[in-house]
Design an enzyme around this catalytic site. Structure first.
Site, PDB file in Angstrom:
ATOM      1  CB  CYS A 103      -1.286   0.139   0.959  1.00  0.00           C
ATOM      2  SG  CYS A 103      -0.099  -0.036   3.190  1.00  0.00           S
ATOM      3  CB  CYS A 111      -3.375  -3.944   0.573  1.00  0.00           C
ATOM      4  SG  CYS A 111      -3.842  -3.011   2.095  1.00  0.00           S
ATOM      5  CE  LYS A 178      -4.837  -4.196   7.863  1.00  0.00           C
ATOM      6  NZ  LYS A 178      -3.593  -3.564   7.092  1.00  0.00           N
ATOM      7  NE  ARG A 204      -5.814   0.104   3.097  1.00  0.00           N
ATOM      8  CZ  ARG A 204      -5.403   0.243   2.542  1.00  0.00           C
ATOM      9  NH1 ARG A 204      -5.373   0.513   0.799  1.00  0.00           N
ATOM     10  NH2 ARG A 204      -4.330   1.231   3.230  1.00  0.00           N
ATOM     11  CE  LYS A 235      -4.155  -3.424  11.614  1.00  0.00           C
ATOM     12  NZ  LYS A 235      -2.759  -2.818  10.328  1.00  0.00           N
ATOM     13  CB  SER A 261      -2.505   4.879  14.045  1.00  0.00           C
ATOM     14  OG  SER A 261      -3.197   4.124  13.045  1.00  0.00           O
TER      15      SER A 261
END
Ligand code: PBG
Length: 314
Positions: A103, A111, A178, A204, A235, A261
């Protein structure tokens, strides 16, 4: 008594610190929203690692941010150079995992490779490029490859390639569960990896897991384990402790929770507004992650873990 009877004991050994390193910048820049995190140059990354080692954290997850290529090809030499340099300076004092994704290489920010009509990600071709990339990263000295792209079959392809090239002891930490998430915002800003505006494939969602489909995440983890993953990652982390527990129940694999993040930035926002204690709020989240079954925690504050844990009064 509170300490004696604790279910959870955090230790810095289980923490991984993400690192950003960008090609073509001349001095480090702060990462927007991520207090205490900077985007390093290929020189200053060495200072960051030295200071992190002194603070007690020795495991890293590296995100290389290359200059985007104009043509169709992929040039992995920047990432390889950084890994080789870190390895030659620090030797075995660091455990270095390298994120594996396209990505920050693609002009469109997805990605992997897009189909001619731009409507979908081409799985097979992407997996081939990822296997090539994995071989470059392992050759440069990475201890672990961490594929975050979410294409099907990549773990088997990467494992096969690594073994064929003599990298049997290079491990794979799969971003197995994910989820498609709003919480990757600060990361995408730092890595220039948000899908570009105006694409027909807007986000995505066709390749990351839907938050509506928890079972998919567990299946994906089982499949990756079968294909040769050594560590299974979930995640985002704090919103998905049910998934951490489910995967823990279904497997005996080490599980890594990535407090991503946006999750990190949200806590830092509370701290900035004077509404939470910084160490205590992160420790509370880490405790929850470990309690739900994650032995490994990836946090942007891993470099604080040793100090915070030491001073923690349960
Ligand atoms: C890239 C990748 C992402 C993250 C790690 N690797 C973002 C994405 O899928 O857009 C997120 C990490 C974070 O937010 O801290 N595939």
């Amino acid at each position: 008594m509170r300490g004696l009877c604790a279910d959870v004991r955090l230790h810095v050994d289980g923490f991984i610190q993400p690192l950003f390193v960008e090609q073509g910048i001349t001095s480090p820049t702060p990462a927007a929203g991520l207090t205490g995190v900077r985007i390093d140059t290929d020189v200053t990354i060495l200072e960051t690692i030295a200071s992190d080692l002194a603070a007690g954290v020795s495991k890293f997850l590296l995100f290389p941010i290359p200059v985007k290529s104009k043509g169709d090809g992929f040039d992995f030499s920047f990432a390889a150079g950084v890994i080789a340099r870190v390895r030659s300076v620090f030797g075995d004092a660091v455990w270095l995992a390298a994120d594996l994704c396209l990505c920050s290489y693609t002009s469109h920010g997805h990605c992997g490779i897009l189909s001619q009509d731009g409507n979908r990600l081409v799985n097979g071709e992407t997996v081939q490029v990822l296997a090539d990339y994995a071989s470059v990263l392992a050759g440069a000295g990475a201890d672990c490859i961490a594929p975050s792209d979410m294409t099907d079959g990549r773990i088997a392809a990467i494992r096969h390639r690594l073994d064929a090239e003599g990298f049997e002891s290079v491990s794979i930490m799969s971003y197995a569960a994910k989820f498609s998430s709003q919480f990757y915002g600060p990361f995408r800003d730092a890595c220039h990896s948000a899908p570009a505006a105006g694409l027909s494939l807007r986000d995505r969602r066709t390749y990351q897991i839907s938050p509506l489909h928890g079972g998919d995440a567990v299946d994906s983890a089982l499949r990756d384990l079968n294909e040769g993953a050594d560590i299974l990652m979930v995640k985002p982390a704090a919103l998905y402790t049910d998934i951490i527990s489910a995967i823990r129940r279904e497997t005996r694999a080490p599980i890594a929770a990535y407090h991503v993040s946006g999750e990190y930035a949200a806590l830092e926002g509370l701290v900035r507004d004077g509404l939470a204690d910084r160490a205590a709020v992160h420790l509370e989240v880490w405790t929850a992650l470990q309690r739900s079954g994650a032995g490994i925690i990836i946090s942007y504050a891993a470099r604080q873990a040793q100090a915070w844990i030491q001073n923690y009064i349960p």
